[in-house]
Write an enzyme that holds these catalytic residues in place. Structure first.
Site, PDB file in Angstrom:
ATOM      1  N   CYS A 189       0.814  -1.229   0.000  1.00 42.55           N
ATOM      2  CA  CYS A 189       0.000   0.000   0.000  1.00 42.55           C
ATOM      3  C   CYS A 189       0.843   1.272   0.000  1.00 42.55           C
ATOM      4  O   CYS A 189       0.628   2.181  -0.802  1.00 42.55           O
ATOM      5  CB  CYS A 189      -0.992  -0.018   1.160  1.00 42.55           C
TER       6      CYS A 189
ATOM      7  N   HIS B 209      -5.708   2.119  -4.269  1.00 45.64           N
ATOM      8  CA  HIS B 209      -4.823   1.527  -3.263  1.00 45.64           C
ATOM      9  C   HIS B 209      -4.422   0.116  -3.667  1.00 45.64           C
ATOM     10  O   HIS B 209      -5.017  -0.499  -4.557  1.00 45.64           O
ATOM     11  CB  HIS B 209      -5.490   1.517  -1.886  1.00 45.64           C
TER      12      HIS B 209
ATOM     13  N   HIS C 295      -2.609   1.115   6.887  1.00 41.82           N
ATOM     14  CA  HIS C 295      -2.976   1.086   5.468  1.00 41.82           C
ATOM     15  C   HIS C 295      -3.105   2.512   4.951  1.00 41.82           C
ATOM     16  O   HIS C 295      -3.426   3.442   5.694  1.00 41.82           O
ATOM     17  CB  HIS C 295      -4.295   0.333   5.266  1.00 41.82           C
TER      18      HIS C 295
END
Length: 368
Positions: free
Chosen positions: A282, A342, A330
């Protein structure tokens, strides 16, 4: 009249939700003509079907979905720890190289100073080391003596300065040695952290994959559908709460470049620790997108949260980074119209999703 307004508002809200949650992002605000293809929304809820047989272990598919999701989240946290240790190790290694160059230069300087000190000592020896009074008595010319005494004092001062510089250089070398030793210890500590994080990542992913591999093909398909429905519901609730009501920010030129680069990676697989060019985790995706836009930013989602300026949600604009979960494990990049791009988790690819499909911790801005 109030009923008509409420009905109209509900129709508009439903239309916006359908548009946003289906990810049909045709032109994000401030991205002048940039279109983003996106996956379709999960199927609309249908009439209740016959109960499915229990999944392996007697757990429901929803329980398995949550268990797998939790395992991958834990792997994501460990990945951030691994990436941070990797980034710190790289910086420490570069500093050690710098110190090595400083040590070499310092040693060369000490050799030169010692040569000069030796030359000064030899010159003093040749003068016989006589005290000034004796040299005056033996001198044929008092004027020559006084001139020589002035030069001697200058030479003595030069020698004193030379010895002081020699001492400072030696002190610097001792400091460099201590710093290098501390850095080596930090590198060893980071190596241990990386090994521990790597082991945890691999264990969590292996456990999650084992859970999923026990499922039949139909169950795997249903599991993916449940995952999409959970994201859809979270996004719907987020929009219904008015999260996007005042969000109208336009992207900067750098933000446009970052978004264009990130969305061009859609379809690339998630691989923990990866920063491209063919796979990403990520924060690998977001850090490389902004590097491509001309801005270097921290490598990990936690460091991005810690070091980049935070902005209120209402001021969010395309290119900003959305940090998710309480542990900042994240990150995604906002692209406009309530969506973000993402790298989700192992087994998934870079994709578009609702900006509110996960719990938002903060929004940060790389080009503030």
């Amino acid at each position: 009249m109030g009923t008509v307004k409420r009905a109209s508002s509900r129709r508009q809200g439903a239309s916006a939700l359908t548009l946003l949650c289906a990810m049909a992002i045709l032109a994000a605000p401030g991205l002048a003509g940039t279109a983003f293809a996106a996956p379709s929304a999960p199927p609309a809820p249908s009439a209740p079907a016959a109960p499915a047989r229990p999944a392996p272990g007697g757990k429901s598919l929803e329980q398995i979905r949550k268990e797998i999701e939790d395992l991958y989240r834990q792997a994501g946290t460990a990945t951030d720890a691994y990436n941070l240790a990797e980034s710190e190790t790289k910086a420490q290694s570069e500093r050690i190289v710098q110190i090595a160059n400083l040590v070499v230069a310092g040693q060369d300087r000490i050799s030169s100073l010692k040569d000069r000190a030796g030359a000064a000592a030899r010159a003093q020896y040749r003068s016989g080391g006589l005290p000034p009074g004796a040299r005056l008595a033996l001198s044929d010319s008092p004027a020559d003596f006084l001139d020589g005494t002035g030069r001697l004092r200058q030479g003595e001062k030069a020698t004193t300065d030379l010895l002081s510089e020699l001492n400072r250089t030696q002190t610097d070398l001792e400091r460099y040695a201590k710093e290098a030793g501390a850095l080596w210890q930090k590198m060893e500590d980071n190596r241990v952290k990386k090994e521990a994080a790597k082991k945890e990542i691999e264990e969590k992913i292996k456990t999650a994959e084992a859970l999923e591999n026990k499922l039949e093909a139909e169950e795997k398909a249903r599991l993916l559908q449940l995952e999409q429905e959970a994201q859809y519901q979270a996004q719907t609730a987020w929009l219904s709460a008015g999260a996007m009501k005042d969000v109208k920010g336009a992207a900067t030129d750098a933000g446009k470049r970052a978004v264009q680069w990130a969305t061009a990676q859609i379809g690339a697989p998630y691989v923990w620790g990866a920063t491209g060019p063919n796979a990403f985790d990520c924060s690998g995706l977001t850090s490389q997108a902004w590097l491509a836009a001309g801005r270097g930013i921290p490598r990990t989602s936690q460091e991005q949260l810690r070091l980049l300026p935070k902005v209120p949600l209402k001021d969010m604009r395309p290119g900003d980074l959305i940090i998710y979960f309480d542990d900042a494990s994240h990150v995604g990049m906002y692209v406009g119209d309530g969506a973000m791009v993402h790298a989700p988790r192992p087994g998934r690819t870079v994709t578009m999703a609702g900006a509110g499909s996960m719990p938002i911790k903060a929004v940060v801005r790389p080009d503030a």
